[in-house]
Design a protein around this motif. Structure first.
Motif, PDB file in Angstrom:
ATOM      1  N   GLY A   7      -7.202 -14.841  26.352  1.00 45.28           N
ATOM      2  CA  GLY A   7      -8.385 -15.018  25.517  1.00 45.28           C
ATOM      3  C   GLY A   7      -8.633 -13.813  24.632  1.00 45.28           C
ATOM      4  O   GLY A   7      -9.320 -13.904  23.634  1.00 45.28           O
ATOM      5  N   ASN A  94       0.509 -17.265  25.790  1.00 44.45           N
ATOM      6  CA  ASN A  94      -0.611 -16.344  25.829  1.00 44.45           C
ATOM      7  C   ASN A  94      -0.190 -14.908  26.014  1.00 44.45           C
ATOM      8  O   ASN A  94      -0.756 -14.003  25.418  1.00 44.45           O
ATOM      9  CB  ASN A  94      -1.578 -16.745  26.942  1.00 44.45           C
TER      10      ASN A  94
ATOM     11  N   LYS C 184      -3.570 -21.938  21.882  1.00 46.34           N
ATOM     12  CA  LYS C 184      -4.885 -22.307  22.411  1.00 46.34           C
ATOM     13  C   LYS C 184      -4.997 -21.816  23.838  1.00 46.34           C
ATOM     14  O   LYS C 184      -4.035 -21.856  24.593  1.00 46.34           O
ATOM     15  CB  LYS C 184      -4.999 -23.822  22.439  1.00 46.34           C
ATOM     16  N   THR C 185      -6.120 -21.380  24.190  1.00 40.58           N
ATOM     17  CA  THR C 185      -6.297 -21.045  25.593  1.00 40.58           C
ATOM     18  C   THR C 185      -7.445 -21.871  26.129  1.00 40.58           C
ATOM     19  O   THR C 185      -8.472 -22.009  25.488  1.00 40.58           O
ATOM     20  CB  THR C 185      -6.631 -19.555  25.788  1.00 40.58           C
ATOM     21  N   LYS C 187     -10.125 -22.805  29.240  1.00 43.38           N
ATOM     22  CA  LYS C 187     -10.901 -21.991  30.189  1.00 43.38           C
ATOM     23  C   LYS C 187     -10.203 -21.925  31.523  1.00 43.38           C
ATOM     24  O   LYS C 187      -9.527 -22.844  31.952  1.00 43.38           O
ATOM     25  CB  LYS C 187     -12.286 -22.598  30.338  1.00 43.38           C
TER      26      LYS C 187
END
Ligand code: FMN
Ligand code: SF4
Ligand code: FES
Lengths: 424, 645, 190
Positions: A7, A94, C184-185, C187
């Motif tokens: 994030g 990520n 995209k990450t 939650k």
């Protein structure tokens, strides 16, 4: 833990990753630890492989002979193709540096200098991100001839797959890496003795290796504080199918499927009931909705005859037919069967043709019996690798829990699920 | 070729640890590394196999060999890939094992066309036999079977039936592992996997035919012998191939006086069960309806006595004006009788042997074919052994890819051994092979290989098909052998060139200028010299070159011949007639004796054995002729399988 | 005329040195060849084989095993639509139907009339949380709806038209600005 930095903007950039503490672990390893110490640390963490077989990672590394005169390899299994599983992609997209760092540490641990990441061909974006990450790390001197000024060369390379689920099976992956048709090898010899290009090799999953830097940074015992008695730590599960919030979630091993499916993934759609779920990828035997309180403890799942597998949880509600779902999966296994061993090559296709007859309302007691016999013929060591067994498990477990649906189709040529939907 | 990496046992390694185990309750002790299937064979217990073949690396693909093994997980296990271990308990007859094998057989038959009545394999088909002994007694297969286009011609000689194929991969593994070629591979995957020759182009390998012997079902069959007869309808004879000097062991199959097929017959000292396509398919001349059966004088039928008198008259007393062309496959016995003629009435005649090299008789320090297995460094000079000595070529490939030998080739052109990425190929100028060999003694590649791998070193040399000075090359190879402690193998090409050399009859004379010609076997390679006025031709086929011959004598073909050959390593082997030489054909030794008599020589033998005994006494290199082995070899052991599950 | 350009063959010849053993170069080489020619013909495979010093049969065996190697022509843009369980549960079948209509073909592998499009039904793409998904032009298109399928197709049609127009007027074609997809990450819980 694995996702603690997710994030953050631009985590795929070396500067960001490093700013948060990334590459600390690799620095620590190459400048101040021995291979044995690394293995001990990972052993203390209790980390088990996340590729599906739950094998203790430190033990796997320790099987690689220490005194081998030639090269030794770490091969990273980034072929993720198990239906329902998407967590490796999620990790690589990520935080590609975490995998690169983990692969380099693993190479050090087995006394090797080169890690090969075998990534499925469809993963274009993760491939590019890994490529850039490796380039950045090499340019910065974290990989290469003298990582962090040490005299221990480390090199991470990429190899693209070209579309074959079987390449996830570790020995098929090695064949593919050697430029061959990806057909599993029979064992012995095990990859730890003769793996990639005939040299000792440890094959590890993306998630497994991405976890390693955390363990080195915080120490094995810290990692072992989470999880159950024998299955330590956290893992990423992919929840897909009939839930309101499908996604990848990091969970502590031991939480229940109810927690994951109902709380994290938002549960079933309004008015629907969860009928069945695959607890660890399509290859894990199904559990009925009534068993949502089952724990994610790996050994508990094994005791139930199923497995945590690759962490892909597929949820199906009562608006779908189990026979059709099973037929779809069998089509997958038959399509992906490498064709090397007889039972899987012939049996999976025989099952597909039988399902086709059943779904065309041409089924009878014969087809029911036939499915039962094919499923037996696929299991119990009959096949050379796990793909055949998995195909058998789909048939067996869906028949065991939903025999009524099979009988409706075979004996009465109807589908109550479809009927109910038409009613609505 | 794949570099083999499995833990296949090296059964010849000295002083191996012994391991105790039991199979079906029978205790046994076998060398460490032995595979469970092989151990069971020693007890006479049948574990059925399709993909396993003792000359190929085990792959565990077909799953036919499932048994129960303790200690180990409680599932069926493939016996073909498991080496024995101390204390291992193998059970082939438990419910689990028996059912597992029956299940696999049922899978094998799901898509099989069951066209056994018209299948050439029927009667010698492991799939039939195993189904009978290990399969379910009733069929539970319903529904349509998968179909493929068939049969597909893979080459002039081989047909592929994909519906019968059980995908054991023996053929493709053989191609890659043994022959180092990939023109036959598997295409597609899963249930659509098929054996395929590259984009349907015909196979070109000289080693292709072995896949017919390897195929455990009727998927690969010979097109030369297709729909001709049932296997049980033929008689077979153990013999030796007549096509080159390697001397591969073969079985010749005969039906109603016709030679209908030739298959390999494993001899680990020589061929390891492989033969080349010349040896396998080049036999239809034996059955040629145009075969010569009767002697002719000036085109008119004659008796043997008349014809032999006419020959004697034409060649007698001609001295060096007589030329004799010898076939490459004359037997030692024939050579011996011929020598008697040369020493007597035909003294001084010019002799030219077909197909031979310029190499002289061997000078010792002999490398045997089997020794190549253990060589660490192999040097091949002035021979394209793929064509010159095909099966020796396969032995070299084995030593390189399976046993890690270093290969150095000295040859002006590319050769098939270059397919291995570690082959060192020194391209010499034609005629300068000897110089390269002399340089090799100080060559970095060789010295490094020796340092790294040690000995033994094997040197194999040919004559460059005439491009090299043979005497100089032999000397250079001997020098090199002396320096590095190597053994030597002269690569003779003519079938019995070595035997003829030892007998002193392997002539290398020019036939130019002779007036009379005895053309034994095919006509002289250089053609019939213009100076010739009288030709006596002794051959098994009519040939345009012999049209004007004064006398034509019918000869036996290799299939009707008895006697012995000496192969290129000096091993004496006996051939047996697969087809009887029926009158009016006469065996060659008999014709030679009668010709001797016609020439005034007392050549009388009651049969071939007295000749062999005499040869053995006179020629030390042929002492083995004193004791030809029994013509009836021990029958193969029958393995006992269980009844139906 | 060889099927592959000479500089590509040179590139292929240099590949084996990058791997511990030369055969590992087969797939990267086929990849390059496919990129240049579009699909793998017997001629292309034979040339790759000879550049790598292998028999063509070997290359054929490898190429026919992996689904990302195309032996038949494809459209310029191939939709690889996942139809495995997770995507099917969320409507992959309707997506395929819509796609067929949008590009005007009736079955997988068929190329649209304008040569622009084809589609394949593929097994799990490893993006199940975004089901239904497809892979298109080296990127994943996620959470597909019928409307999204239409716009993916239309965007590409328009783009082609622009390029054609630009070419016709001899102006340098502006390469389409590549949207850099941001990972995209979703939650997470722990
Ligand atoms: C049919 C089959 C498919 C597999 N697919 C994958 C896969 O896609 N990714 C993976 O990491 N492991 C996969 N595995 C497991 C691997 O064989 C191997 O156990 C794993 O990569 C080891 O890594 P780990 O110890 O880190 O789990 C598969 C196994 C089988 C039998
Ligand atoms: S089980 Fe299937 S995938 Fe595995 S080796 Fe056998 S045929 Fe290949
Ligand atoms: S003979 Fe053992 S698996 Fe084929």
């Amino acid at each position: 833990m694995l996702t603690e930095w997710f994030g953050r903007a631009n985590l795929q950039k070396l500067a960001v990753y490093e700013g948060l503490g990334g590459y600390e672990a690799l620095r620590k390893v190459v400048t101040g630890m021995t291979a044995a110490q690394v293995i001990d640390e990972v052993k203390a963490s209790g980390l088990r492989g996340r590729g599906g077989a739950d094998f203790p990672t430190a033990t796997k590394w320790s099987f690689v002979p220490k005194d081998h005169p030639g090269p030794k390899y770490i091969v990273v299994n980034a072929d993720e193709s198990e239906p329902g599983s998407a967590k490796d992609r999620y990790l690589m997209e990520n935080s590609p540096h975490a995998l690169v760092e983990g692969a380099a540490i693993a190479s050090f641990a087995i006394g090797g200098h080169q890690a090969w990441i075998y990534i499925r061909g469809e993963y274009d974006l993760p491939f590019e991100m890994l490529r850039d990450a490796i380039a950045e790390a090499t340019a910065k001197g974290y990989l290469g001839e003298h990582p962090f000024g040490s005299d221990y060369p480390l090199d991470v390379r990429l190899y693209r797959g070209h579309g074959a689920y079987i390449c996830g099976e570790e020995t098929a992956l090695l064949e593919s890496l050697e430029g061959k048709r990806a057909q599993p090898r029979s064992r012995p010899p095990f990859p730890a003795i003769k793996g990639a290009w005939g040299q000792p090799t440890a094959v590890n999953n993306v998630e497994t290796l991405s976890t390693v830097p955390w363990i080195i940074r915080h120490g094995g015992p810290e990692y072992a504080k989470r999880g159950t008695e024998k299955a330590k730590g956290t893992r990423i599960v992919t929840v897909s199918g009939d839930v309101q919030k499908p996604g990848n979630y990091e969970i502590e091993i031991g939480v229940t499927y109810r927690h994951i499916i109902e709380e994290l993934a938002g549960g079933a759609f309004p008015g629907r009931k969860i009928k069945v779920f695959w607890p660890g990828g399509s290859s894990a035997k199904v559990l009925p909705g009534s068993m949502l309180d089952t724990s994610t403890d790996l050994d508990g799942l094994k005791a139930l005859g199923t497995m945590g597998g690759s962490g892909g949880i597929i949820v199906m509600d009562d608006s779908h037919c189990v026979v059709k779902a099973a037929a779809r999966l069998l089509r997958f296994y038959a399509h992906e069967s490498c064709g090397k061993c007889t039972p899987c090559r012939v049996g999976s296709n025989w099952a597909v043709r039988t399902y086709e007859r059943i779904l065309a309302n041409e089924g009878s007691g014969i087809e029911l019996a036939l499915l039962d016999r094919v499923q037996q013929g696929l299991q119990g060591g009959r096949c050379l690798c796990g793909l055949g067994d998995a195909a058998g498990w789909v048939i067996q477990s869906t028949m065991a829990h939903f025999r009524n649906e099979y009988e409706e189709h075979c004996l009465h040529q109807t589908c109550s699920v479809e009927k109910a939907l038409v009613h609505v | 070729m794949s570099d083999v990496r499995s833990a296949s046992p090296n059964l010849d390694a000295p002083a191996r640890k012994m391991v105790n185990l039991t199979i079906d309750g029978h205790a046994m002790t076998v060398p460490d590394g032995t595979l469970v299937v092989e151990a069971a064979k020693l007890l006479g217990i049948e574990i059925p196999v399709f993909c396993y073949h003792h000359k190929l690396e085990p792959v565990g693909a077909c799953r036919m060999c499932l048994v129960e093994i303790a200690p180990g997980p409680p599932v069926a296990q493939a016996a073909c890939i498991r080496p024995v271990a101390e204390g291992m308990v193998v059970k082939t007859q438990t419910g689990m094992a028996v059912q597992a094998r029956a299940d696999v057989l049922e899978f094998e038959l799901v898509n099989h066309p069951l066209d056994c009545p018209v299948c050439d394999k029927g009667g010698e088909c492991p799939l039939q036999d195993f189904t009978f002994r290990h399969g379910y007694p009733t069929s539970r297969i319903d529904g349509p079977r998968l179909h493929f286009k068939k049969p597909i011609p893979l080459s002039e000689n081989i047909a592929l039936d994909r519906e019968r194929c059980v995908l054991c991969y023996r053929c493709t593994r053989y191609y890659d592992e043994v022959a180092w070629e990939q023109e036959l591979t598997v295409a597609q995957r899963g249930v659509h996997s098929v054996i395929a020759s590259q984009f349907d182009r015909p196979l070109t390998s000289n080693f292709s035919g072995n896949i017919i012997d390897l195929c455990p079902v009727g998927a690969l069959t010979s097109r030369v012998w297709r729909f001709e007869s049932r296997p049980w309808d033929m008689q077979h004879t153990e013999s030796i191939c007549s096509k080159c000097a390697v001397g591969c062991n073969v079985t010749m199959w005969q039906r109603r006086g016709q030679l209908v097929r030739i298959t390999s017959r494993e001899n680990d000292d020589i061929d390891e069960g492989w033969i080349c396509d010349r040896g396998r398919f080049d036999y239809t001349d034996v059955n040629d309806p145009a075969r010569l059966r009767l002697p002719h004088i000036r085109g008119v039928k004659a008796t043997w006595a008349e014809a032999l008198t006419a020959v004697a008259d034409g060649i007698k007393g001609k001295g060096s004006k007589l030329g004799i062309s010898l076939p490459q496959d004359l037997t030692n016995e024939e050579g011996f009788l011929f020598r008697r003629l040369l020493e007597g009435p035909l003294r001084g005649a010019k002799v030219k042997m077909h197909g031979r090299t310029a190499l002289p008789a061997p000078s010792g320090n002999q490398l045997m074919i089997k020794d190549i297995d253990d060589a660490r460094v192999i040097v091949i000079v002035a021979s394209d052994i793929e064509n010159d000595s095909p099966i020796v070529n396969l032995r070299v490939k084995k030593a390189v890819s399976k046993r890690g030998a270093k290969l150095i080739v000295i040859h002006p052109d590319g050769v098939d051994l270059d397919r291995h990425h570690r082959t060192v190929h020194i391209r010499n100028k034609a005629g300068e092979a000897a110089a390269e060999v002399r340089k090799l003694a100080d060559h970095e590649t060789l010295l490094e290989a020796l340092r790294e791998l040690g000995g033994p070193v094997a040197i194999l040399y040919g004559d460059g098909r005439g491009s090299e000075d043979a005497a100089d090359l032999v000397a250079a190879c001997a020098e090199l052998a002396g320096k590095v402690g190597a053994k030597l193998m002269p690569l003779y090409r003519g079938t019995n060139e070595r035997g003829a050399l030892e007998l002193g009859v392997a002539g290398w004379d020019s036939l130019e200028g002779v007036e009379a010609l005895l053309s034994w076997g095919p006509p002289p390679t250089a053609g019939v010299p213009a100076s010739v006025k009288f030709v006596a031709a002794w051959d098994h086929l009519p040939r345009p070159e012999n049209q004007d011959a004064a006398v034509v004598l019918p000869a036996t073909s290799f299939a009707e011949r008895q006697g012995s050959y000496t192969n290129l390593e000096g091993r004496v082997q006996f051939l047996r007639p697969a087809v009887a030489a029926e009158a009016p054909l006469k065996e060659s030794w008999e014709v030679l004796c009668e010709l001797g008599v016609a020439l005034g020589l007392n050549l009388a033998y009651a049969g071939i054995f007295p000749i062999q005994r005499e040869v053995a006494r006179e020629i030390p290199a042929l002492a083995a002729l004193a004791q030809p082995p029994s013509p009836d070899p021990e029958p193969a052991r029958v393995l006992v399988g269980p009844a139906h599950p | 005329m060889s099927a592959l350009s000479s500089h590509l063959l040179e590139e292929i010849k240099a590949l084996p040195a990058k791997y511990p053993q030369p055969r590992s170069a087969v797939m990267p080489a086929l990849d390059l060849a496919q990129e240049e020619v579009g699909h793998l013909t017997p001629e292309v495979m034979s040339e790759v084989a000879s550049a790598l010093q292998l028999d063509p049969g070997y290359v054929e065996g490898v190429a026919t095993f992996y689904t990302l190697f195309h032996l038949q022509p494809t459209g310029k843009h191939t939709f690889y639509v996942c139809t495995n369980l997770s995507c099917t549960l969320r409507g992959a079948e309707q997506i395929v139907d819509r796609l067929q209509d949008a590009i005007g073909v009736s079955e997988a592998g068929q190329v649209s009339k304008d040569g622009l499009f084809s589609y394949e039904e593929v097994e799990c793409l490893g993006a199940c949380e975004y089901a239904p998904v497809c892979r298109l032009d080296h990127r994943y298109e996620v959470d597909l709806t019928r409307a999204k399928v239409d716009s993916l197709v239309n965007d590409r049609r328009l783009l082609r038209k622009h390029i054609k127009v630009a070419r016709a007027s001899d102006e340098p074609a502006e390469p389409p600005a590549k949207k850099k997809p941001v990972p995209k990450t979703r939650k997470k819980s722990v």
